[in-house]
Design an enzyme around this catalytic site. Sequence first.
Site, PDB file in Angstrom:
ATOM      1  CG  HIS A  98      62.696  37.566  59.200  1.00  0.00           C
ATOM      2  ND1 HIS A  98      63.928  37.106  59.626  1.00  0.00           N
ATOM      3  CD2 HIS A  98      62.751  37.579  57.853  1.00  0.00           C
ATOM      4  CE1 HIS A  98      64.689  36.867  58.569  1.00  0.00           C
ATOM      5  NE2 HIS A  98      64.001  37.140  57.480  1.00  0.00           N
ATOM      6  CE  LYS A 128      66.935  41.340  73.785  1.00  0.00           C
ATOM      7  NZ  LYS A 128      66.830  40.136  73.013  1.00  0.00           N
ATOM      8  NE  ARG A 129      64.348  49.355  67.047  1.00  0.00           N
ATOM      9  CZ  ARG A 129      64.183  50.130  65.978  1.00  0.00           C
ATOM     10  NH1 ARG A 129      65.108  50.190  65.043  1.00  0.00           N
ATOM     11  NH2 ARG A 129      63.109  50.868  65.852  1.00  0.00           N
ATOM     12  CE  LYS A 149      63.030  43.157  69.974  1.00  0.00           C
ATOM     13  NZ  LYS A 149      63.703  41.954  69.426  1.00  0.00           N
ATOM     14  CB  THR A 179      70.712  37.205  65.732  1.00  0.00           C
ATOM     15  OG1 THR A 179      70.196  38.533  65.673  1.00  0.00           O
ATOM     16  CG2 THR A 179      70.070  36.366  64.648  1.00  0.00           C
ATOM     17  CE  LYS A 187      74.579  39.221  66.153  1.00  0.00           C
ATOM     18  NZ  LYS A 187      73.782  40.416  65.791  1.00  0.00           N
TER      19      LYS A 187
HETATM   20  C1  GLS Z   1      63.137  39.847  63.412  1.00  0.00           C
HETATM   21  C2  GLS Z   1      62.763  39.071  64.671  1.00  0.00           C
HETATM   22  O1  GLS Z   1      62.044  39.903  65.529  1.00  0.00           O
HETATM   23  C3  GLS Z   1      63.972  38.446  65.382  1.00  0.00           C
HETATM   24  O2  GLS Z   1      63.526  37.584  66.389  1.00  0.00           O
HETATM   25  C4  GLS Z   1      64.824  37.649  64.393  1.00  0.00           C
HETATM   26  O3  GLS Z   1      65.985  37.162  65.019  1.00  0.00           O
HETATM   27  C5  GLS Z   1      65.204  38.539  63.215  1.00  0.00           C
HETATM   28  C6  GLS Z   1      66.003  37.790  62.164  1.00  0.00           C
HETATM   29  O4  GLS Z   1      65.345  36.642  61.766  1.00  0.00           O
HETATM   30  O5  GLS Z   1      64.024  39.059  62.577  1.00  0.00           O
HETATM   31  N1  GLS Z   1      61.965  40.179  62.661  1.00  0.00           N
HETATM   32  C7  GLS Z   1      61.852  41.506  62.473  1.00  0.00           C
HETATM   33  O6  GLS Z   1      60.954  42.073  61.848  1.00  0.00           O
HETATM   34  N2  GLS Z   1      62.863  42.131  63.080  1.00  0.00           N
HETATM   35  C8  GLS Z   1      63.690  41.216  63.638  1.00  0.00           C
HETATM   36  O7  GLS Z   1      64.719  41.458  64.209  1.00  0.00           O
END
Ligand code: GLS
Length: 838
Positions: free
Chosen positions: A373, A564-565, A570, A672, A676
């Site tokens: 991920h 988002k975080r 980001k 994701t 949405k």
């Molecule tokens: C993450 C990625 O940073 C995101 O881009 C991704 O959409 C998500 C789900 O696959 O996984 N990896 C991570 O460690 N946190 C995330 O949200």
Amino acid sequence: MNPPVETLQQTIKVEDDRTGLSLETLKRAIADNLFYIQGKYPAIATKNDFYMALAYTVRDRLLQRWLNTTETYLKSKVKVVCYLSAEFLMGPHLSNNLVNLGIYDQVRRAVEESGLDFVELREQEEEPGLGNGGLGRLAACYMDSLASLEIPAIGYGIRYEFGIFDQEIRDGWQIEITDKWLRYGNPWEIERPEASIDVKFGGYTQAYNDENGHYRVRWIPDIIVKGVPYDTPILGYKVNTANTLRLWKAEAPESFEFEAFNVGDYYGAVNEKVVAENITKVLYPNDEPIQGKQLRLQQQYFFVSCSLQDMIRLHLHRQDSLDNFHESFAVQLNDTHPAIGVAELMRLLVDEHQIDWDRAWQITQNTFAYTNHTLLPEALEKWPLSLFGRLLPRHLQIIYEINQRFLGQVRAKYPDDHQRIARLSLIDESGEKYIRMAHLASVGSHAINGVAALHTKLLQQDVLRDFYELWPEKFTNKTNGVTPRRWIVVSNPKLAELINRKIGTNWIKHLEELKQLEAFVEDAEFRQQWRQIKQDIKRDLAEYVKKNHAIDINPQSLFDVQVKRIHEYKRQHLNALYIITLYNQIKQNPNIDVVPRTFIFGGKAAPGYFMAKLIIKLINSVAQVVNNDPDVRERLKVVFLPDYNVRFGQRVYPAADLSEQISTAGKEASGTGNMKFSMNGALTIGTLDGANIEIREEVGAENFFLFGLTTPEVYALKAKGYNPWDYYHANSQLKTVIDLISSGFFSHGDTNLFRPLVDSLLYHDQYMLFADYQSYVDCQEQVNQAYRDEEKWTRMSILNAVRMGKFSSDRAIREYCQEIWNAQPVNVEMQEYVQPKP
Ligand code: GLS
């Protein structure tokens, strides 16, 4: 022995008092549950009591499906998908269950006829925040799709007592408050102490010969911790399937306490309990892994061991031999957090079930698959060998053995390529020795996937390149998806209703059918309805913000949202730079004609991530100046809404006009949230990163606001030598913005406050904000032009939403089923509830 079933059971109808769906039955059930479960009558009940009574009323109505589902899986030899994840960010259950059961309106009426406020009760639910962000929420969407597609599945994870912290903002800074989500009880889970499992830690190993003279190893642990499962039903949409989310809680085994008590060490015994229970106390609040924390490794091993032992027990319940374990279960590793499972399954098969190594290895490889991920190099998990060996001495031996055999294979293929061998090894020996968890996962799995096309490509070219060269056939892409049940039907009922009126309800399970709505893009009345819905939701959000945060926002303005975080990659601070740019334009020319905008931010920063916290402070400081400057005349508003979570996501995605997806190209694995927003008719301003690329392909380049460097350009610029000062000096607009921050303008004259942020941009700018700045500003100007043309904007909005079929998690899960898990849907027949005779 239990007595024969026939003598114990009598059949009663499902449509009885306990589970009936008539208004009268529902009302009576709520009243009954209030009395018999909460022990209250209406006059003294709290809102939470009423919520609990309602939640139990709903739970009763899905138990039948849940039990039938479990029984179906136990009776037949169907393959079960086990999704192993350290995080499940489920969000509130009540509304989702009502929608999936198809009884939302009926129950709402029953609540209202009982004289209660449905929305107020719904808002009582504490959301289980057992995840940090995208990764945990993806697991939740996948659980929804698995059940909706009738795929047998179990989600295995950790029942953290404290989930992700609650965020407050004080004086512009993030403050973390512990999340006591279990305080008032959790009506959706059922504890199953009878299915508890022992997990060992520490100690040492001993070699011995068994009765057949075979060499064997036994593990003599220091401590044993008991894992107690808590099960939550995960109901599919309008199907009988209700799969299980099984989360483990750590406890001290009673036997240990008793022993210590006998020898008089009462406090020692109690302390042991405390140590054991600590394991599942708290979720680590970092979006990317934290290195080297013993408790984190304990958490990982604890839940993985419980889960694999549970699977073995289930398997042996259905058949005699473990030889075809991989035909019973497909185990997906959600990132490397559960990767220790590879060594644990080997240990269970070889040490505890006496299967020979080679066969055990075949079973293991056929069982596991691994999803990566993240590409951030600092996020690749590794454990110091010393720590690992102390906690899991047997697993260290097993990993050495796996590594030796694996490197033997590598050597055979690439003799004398010592560098390649060192790069591939499960052990990093470049300095202090580490175990590389991504390597363990890759070697122990038959499939490896990334989460968007670009991400998978970069994995193959970069992070896992050596593995790709070795086993290209193991790699596939599985672009992420999100569930349209929660992210449209639950969160945006008005939009769902409009769609239903036009094309029926099939789209809810076949999102690609939304395409039919393209036929209405030229229908002025439809566009008007579409706009009206967005407008209504924006007004709702404005009221909510006013009520909860005492800030006025203009529902007519463009709602520009970045939730988002908080992370430097980001680039929330790039967004802030644009806000300051606009502000400067207004200050220079107070009568300038700008499109009124409300900038909405939300997101948590890891408590130890200084720069992320400073970005939050910057946004709030800019907000204070901009929102209170009379020259701005309400044309710009900046709000940072605290405590972004699933529930708030449900409110904000439908209200957005513009979705900010502005990470440096090559950094965001998928995203994701981007999906949405778009599903709910927001337009995206974004870079060619993660799933943005595929979203743009689907919705059409003309319906997407693209800016910034591409990944190859980012790499090339880095290689050439990137110097942020060049951009600073060449771009007077950018220079003015940076100088204004440095001058203390947003910090009451304090020139030190934002210096670390400004310096990191001027001297390093690892995420290349300056390189993308002008392109971003220009692109935002295109957004403004498009927004001025209401009809054009609406067309673009509609086309965004209706072309999102690909990004349903149903599509993603189908691909996993076909290409990785080899799992088939199983029909669950509804049986009548059979109750024991008195
Ligand atoms: C993450 C990625 O940073 C995101 O881009 C991704 O959409 C998500 C789900 O696959 O996984 N990896 C991570 O460690 N946190 C995330 O949200």
